[in-house]
Design an enzyme around this catalytic site. Structure first.
Site, mmCIF file in Angstrom:
data_model
loop_
_atom_site.group_PDB
_atom_site.id
_atom_site.type_symbol
_atom_site.label_atom_id
_atom_site.label_comp_id
_atom_site.label_asym_id
_atom_site.label_seq_id
_atom_site.Cartn_x
_atom_site.Cartn_y
_atom_site.Cartn_z
ATOM 1 N N LEU A 69 0.812 -1.214 0.000
ATOM 2 C CA LEU A 69 0.000 0.000 0.000
ATOM 3 C C LEU A 69 0.844 1.261 0.000
ATOM 4 O O LEU A 69 0.396 2.315 -0.436
ATOM 5 C CB LEU A 69 -0.935 0.014 1.222
ATOM 6 C CG LEU A 69 -2.114 -0.955 1.166
ATOM 7 C CD1 LEU A 69 -2.844 -0.971 2.503
ATOM 8 C CD2 LEU A 69 -3.070 -0.580 0.050
ATOM 9 N N GLY A 128 7.423 2.854 8.509
ATOM 10 C CA GLY A 128 7.577 1.528 7.943
ATOM 11 C C GLY A 128 6.828 1.330 6.639
ATOM 12 O O GLY A 128 6.286 2.262 6.057
ATOM 13 N N ASP A 170 -1.834 13.422 15.732
ATOM 14 C CA ASP A 170 -1.783 13.734 14.299
ATOM 15 C C ASP A 170 -3.150 13.512 13.660
ATOM 16 O O ASP A 170 -3.266 12.887 12.605
ATOM 17 C CB ASP A 170 -0.720 12.889 13.606
ATOM 18 C CG ASP A 170 -0.360 13.425 12.206
ATOM 19 O OD1 ASP A 170 -0.632 14.618 11.945
ATOM 20 O OD2 ASP A 170 0.195 12.661 11.406
#
Length: 319
Positions: A24, A30, A140
Site C-alpha cells: 500500500l 515503515g 496527528d
C-alpha cells in the site's frame, strides 16, 4: 487513491498469521501492506523500518503504545487487532476499512454538506472519547487520518506517533501543518486538548475544502496558528460555535469530546450519510477490496482468471 502494488522479491509472504497480498505504501515508520487473515478478513499490516527496530528505546515505546492502542474499541476507529512488538522487525495489524480518506474525498468531490459534517463531528468525537479513555493522545488527527466508510467515519493511526519521539529518524514536532495546536507547534507539553484543536480544524476542512489557517510551509502555518484567528466563514452556522471553541488558543477553553456529543445531541447517520457521489466512491472501494480478497483466495470468478491490481484507499493505516 493509493495503488495496491505487487509484493517485491524481498517482501515476506506472511507477517505473523497474515498473508500479504500487496503493497500500500511506505512512510516514516515503515512499509504498509494489504493482507488477509486466516479467515479472509481484510487487514492493513505495517512492518517497522529495520533501522527503527534497532533502536531499543523506540521498541519500548512502540510496545507500550501498541498495548494501549489495542484497548481502543470504539465503533469509529480502525482498531489495532494484532501486533508483534517483540519480533526481530516489529509489526502491527489494523482492520482494513474500505473507504475514502477525507482529504482525497474533498479533493475529488468538494466540501461535505452540513448533514454529513454533523455525522462526521459526532463520529470523530466518539472516536476521541475512546482514544482518550485508554490514556492515548492521537497527536496527528488530520483529514488523511479520517476515513469515510459506508456506515460512518473512522479514525486511524491513533497512539502510534509518540513511539517515534526521540528517534533520529523523526523531527521533534510530530504533526501536520494546519492541524496542530498552538502548544504542539511550540513544542510544549501535550494533553488530550491538543486533539480537540485538530478536531476543529478537520471539521473546518470538511466543510470548506481548506484548513482554517489556509495553506503554507511550516513557519508560515506556525505563525498563523499562534497569532491569527481561524477562517470559519464556510462552516455551517449551526456548527460554527463548536468549531470556534475547539480552535481556542487556550487548551482550557476547548470542550472535551463528551461535551461535544452532548452539544450535538442525536445525529441521524443512516446509510446515506455521505453525498451520492462520495458514497459511490466508497462503494467502489468495497468492491475492489472484495475482489482482491477473492483473488488472493484463488477464486477465478473474481477476475475472469486473471490477476488484477487495483487502486485501494488507505483503509486502516496511513504511511
Amino acid at each position: 487513491m493509493r495503488t495496491l502494488g505487487p509484493l517485491e522479491n524481498t517482501d515476506p509472504e506472511r507477517i505473523g498469521r497474515y498473508r500479504l497480498i500487496g503493497r500500500l505504501g511506505a512512510g516514516g515508520m515503515g512499509q504498509v501492506f494489504f493482507g488477509r487473515s486466516a479467515a479472509g478478513r481484510a487487514v492493513a499490516v505495517k512492518r517497522i523500518h529495520p533501522h527503527l527496530a534497532a533502536d531499543a528505546s523506540f521498541r519500548q515505546r512502540f510496545a507500550r503504545e501498541v498495548t494501549a492502542a489495542r484497548q481502543v474499541s470504539g465503533a469509529f476507529t480502525a482498531p489495532v487487532i494484532d501486533a508483534g512488538p517483540d519480533d526481530e522487525v516489529p509489526w502491527l495489524v489494523t482492520s482494513y476499512v474500505p473507504s475514502l480518506p477525507l482529504d482525497e474525498a474533498v479533493q475529488a468531490y468538494g466540501p461535505l454538506p452540513e448533514a454529513s459534517v454533523r455525522v462526521l463531528a459526532a463520529g470523530l468525537a466518539e472516536a476521541l472519547v475512546e482514544i482518550h479513555r485508554v490514556g492515548l493522545i492521537h497527536r496527528d488527527l488530520k483529514p488523511g487520518n479520517v476515513l469515510l466508510s459506508e456506515d460512518g467515519p473512522r479514525v486511524i493511526d491513533f497512539g502510534i506517533a509518540r513511539a517515534t519521539d526521540g528517534t533520529a529518524a523523526t523531527q521533534s514536532i510530530i504533526g501536520t501543518p494546519g492541524f496542530m495546536s498552538p502548544e504542539q507547534v511550540q513544542g510544549e507539553h501535550l494533553t488530550p486538548a491538543g486533539d480537540l484543536f485538530a478536531y476543529g480544524a478537520v471539521l473546518a476542512f470538511a466543510a470548506s475544502g481548506t484548513g482554517p489557517f489556509g495553506e503554507g510551509n511550516m513557519p508560515t502555518m506556525v505563525m498563523r496558528i499562534i497569532s491569527r484567528e481561524p477562517d470559519l466563514s464556510a462552516v455551517p452556522e449551526s456548527l460554527r460555535h463548536l468549531v470556534a471553541a475547539c480552535l481556542s488558543k487556550d487548551p482550557q477553553g476547548r470542550p472535551g469530546p463528551g461535551e461535544i456529543l452532548d452539544y450535538l445531541g442525536d445525529v441521524h447517520a443512516g446509510a446515506s450519510w455521505l453525498p451520492p457521489a462520495v458514497m459511490t466512491g466508497v462503494q467502489e472501494q468495497v468492491a475492489k477490496v472484495n475482489r482482491a480478497l477473492a483473488t488472493s483466495a484463488g477464486d477465478p470468478q473474481a477476475t475472469g482468471g486473471h490477476q488484477r491490481t487495483e487502486a485501494l484507499g488507505a483503509g486502516g493505516l496511513r504511511v
